[in-house]
Scaffold this active site. Structure first.
Site, PDB file in Angstrom:
ATOM      1  N   GLY A 147       0.809  -1.215   0.000  1.00  0.00           N
ATOM      2  CA  GLY A 147       0.000   0.000   0.000  1.00  0.00           C
ATOM      3  C   GLY A 147       0.839   1.261   0.000  1.00  0.00           C
ATOM      4  N   CYS A 148       0.413   2.232   0.822  1.00  0.00           N
ATOM      5  CA  CYS A 148       1.041   3.566   0.812  1.00  0.00           C
ATOM      6  C   CYS A 148       2.515   3.543   1.187  1.00  0.00           C
ATOM      7  CB  CYS A 148       0.295   4.495   1.780  1.00  0.00           C
ATOM      8  SG  CYS A 148      -1.428   4.765   1.338  1.00  0.00           S
ATOM      9  N   VAL A 149       2.951   2.544   1.939  1.00  0.00           N
ATOM     10  CA  VAL A 149       4.338   2.500   2.400  1.00  0.00           C
ATOM     11  C   VAL A 149       5.288   1.997   1.304  1.00  0.00           C
ATOM     12  CG1 VAL A 149       4.519   0.121   3.323  1.00  0.00           C
ATOM     13  CG2 VAL A 149       5.676   1.993   4.496  1.00  0.00           C
ATOM     14  N   ALA A 150       4.734   1.465   0.215  1.00  0.00           N
ATOM     15  CA  ALA A 150       5.549   0.724  -0.753  1.00  0.00           C
ATOM     16  C   ALA A 150       6.523   1.593  -1.541  1.00  0.00           C
ATOM     17  CB  ALA A 150       4.656  -0.061  -1.712  1.00  0.00           C
TER      18      ALA A 150
END
Length: 361
Positions: A147-150
């Site tokens: 998700g957003c951390v990728a």
């Protein structure tokens, strides 16, 4: 305590390519489309409009023209559109990033592909191998689900790889087409917030090992740290349902950020004999207004420290994993960084977890 790595082995960050799909809709247009949809279900329309306006997004770029979305009735139709659009946009940003770095597709030794908005086997980077003409011995690492951390995690994993292969070139490609995940039947508050916050976009980072390429000035990826928070699976993610990806988004996200980010960052920096005062460039994932406020308050940042993140959120929305790479690219291309400056890239995502990356100009 980790010892600081010798700069002789630290990879270079050469360039960041950024791309947005060709279709744009202002936030009021999007609210209008959703209002018509949800009015059929007697939904509280004023609440919907308030939630959309609260996310501080002025408009978003979309994979498809707005009028084409209603015809996408099934998960397969949306995912087929995702594969087609992801390959098109991915090809553009990889080519752009390589051109900025003065490299060709044949120079890539390893490609890391990150996404959380669609499924494909073979994955998108395999399709790009054919479209762009990568070497047949290219290594591929597709990563789904961060998700957003990728964006930050992909950057960190590529740098890890280049420490082992210092003569190699690696790229990280993020393609997120959030508009193609919308669940029209889901009238939950998280889905309505997500429909107002997330946008479509792609980014590509080119990195080279310490022994690769000409010696030209570039920031270095000095170190990274991953932090996993136990028992937080329901904070953020997807429920995979018959109609596709149904968003899981807890109202606790900003509180988690605020509770953890200072200790995580201070511990990470201390391992490299640094403190927050040493950091000139804060490159934060554009999680939403409350998440950016939590970064500012938790880290006691000076005013304007994450102005680029605020601007990116307003202009294009939260692009999931691509967001932090957009802000990174804008920082690289600005006149702000000076030789010797330190920077921190930070993002959070499903797990729940965070990823921190230390840069040195």
């Amino acid at each position: 305590m980790h010892s600081a790595p010798s700069l002789a082995s630290v990879p270079f960050l050469r360039a960041v390519g950024r791309g947005l799909p060709p279709h744009y809709a202002q936030q009021e247009q999007l609210i209008g489309s959703l209002r018509a949809l949800w009015a059929q279900k007697h939904f509280n329309l004023e609440r919907l409009e308030d939630l959309h306006r609260a996310v501080s997004v002025s408009g978003r770029f979309l994979a498809l023209p707005l009028e084409e979305y209603p015809a996408l009735a099934t998960f397969q139709q949306r995912n087929d559109a995702w594969i087609r659009c992801a390959a098109e946009l991915g090809e553009k940003v990889v080519a752009q990033a390589l051109e900025k770095a003065g490299l060709a597709p044949q120079d890539i030794d390893h490609i890391f592909f990150v996404t959380v908005t669609g499924l494909a086997t073979p994955s998108i980077e395999a399709r790009l191998a054919n479209q762009l003409g990568f070497r047949s011995d290219i290594k591929r690492t597709p990563i789904f689900g961060l998700g957003c951390v990728a964006g930050a995690a992909g950057l960190a994993r590529a740098a890890d790889y280049l420490r082992a292969f210092p003569g190699h070139t690696a790229v990280v490609l993020s393609v997120e087409l959030c508009s193609l995940t919308l669940q029209r039947e889901d009238l939950s508050i998280p889905n309505i917030i997500a429909s107002g916050l997330f946008g479509d976009g792609a980014a590509c980072v080119v990195l080279q090992g310490a022994e690769a390429g000409p010696r030209r000035p570039s920031p270095r990826v000095v170190a990274s740290r991953s932090v996993f928070y136990p028992d937080t699976e329901r904070i953020m993610g997807w429920d995979i349902v018959d109609t596709g990806f149904k968003v899981v988004l807890s109202a606790k996200v900003p509180q988690l950020v605020k509770e953890h980010i200072r200790g995580d960052v201070d511990s990470f920096l201390a391992a490299h004999r640094l403190s927050r005062a040493d950091i000139r460039h804060w490159i934060a994932h554009t999680g939403g207004p409350k998440v950016l406020q939590a970064f500012e308050e938790g880290l006691e940042l000076p005013e304007g420290a994450i102005a680029r993140s605020w601007a990116s959120l307003k202009e294009v929305g939260n692009l999931s994993s691509a967001s932090v790479l957009f802000v990174l690219g804008e920082t690289l291309e600005s006149q702000a960084p000076r030789e010797g400056d330190w920077g921190v890239v930070m993002a959070m995502g499903p797990g729940f977890c965070s990823e921190l990356v230390l840069l040195r100009w």
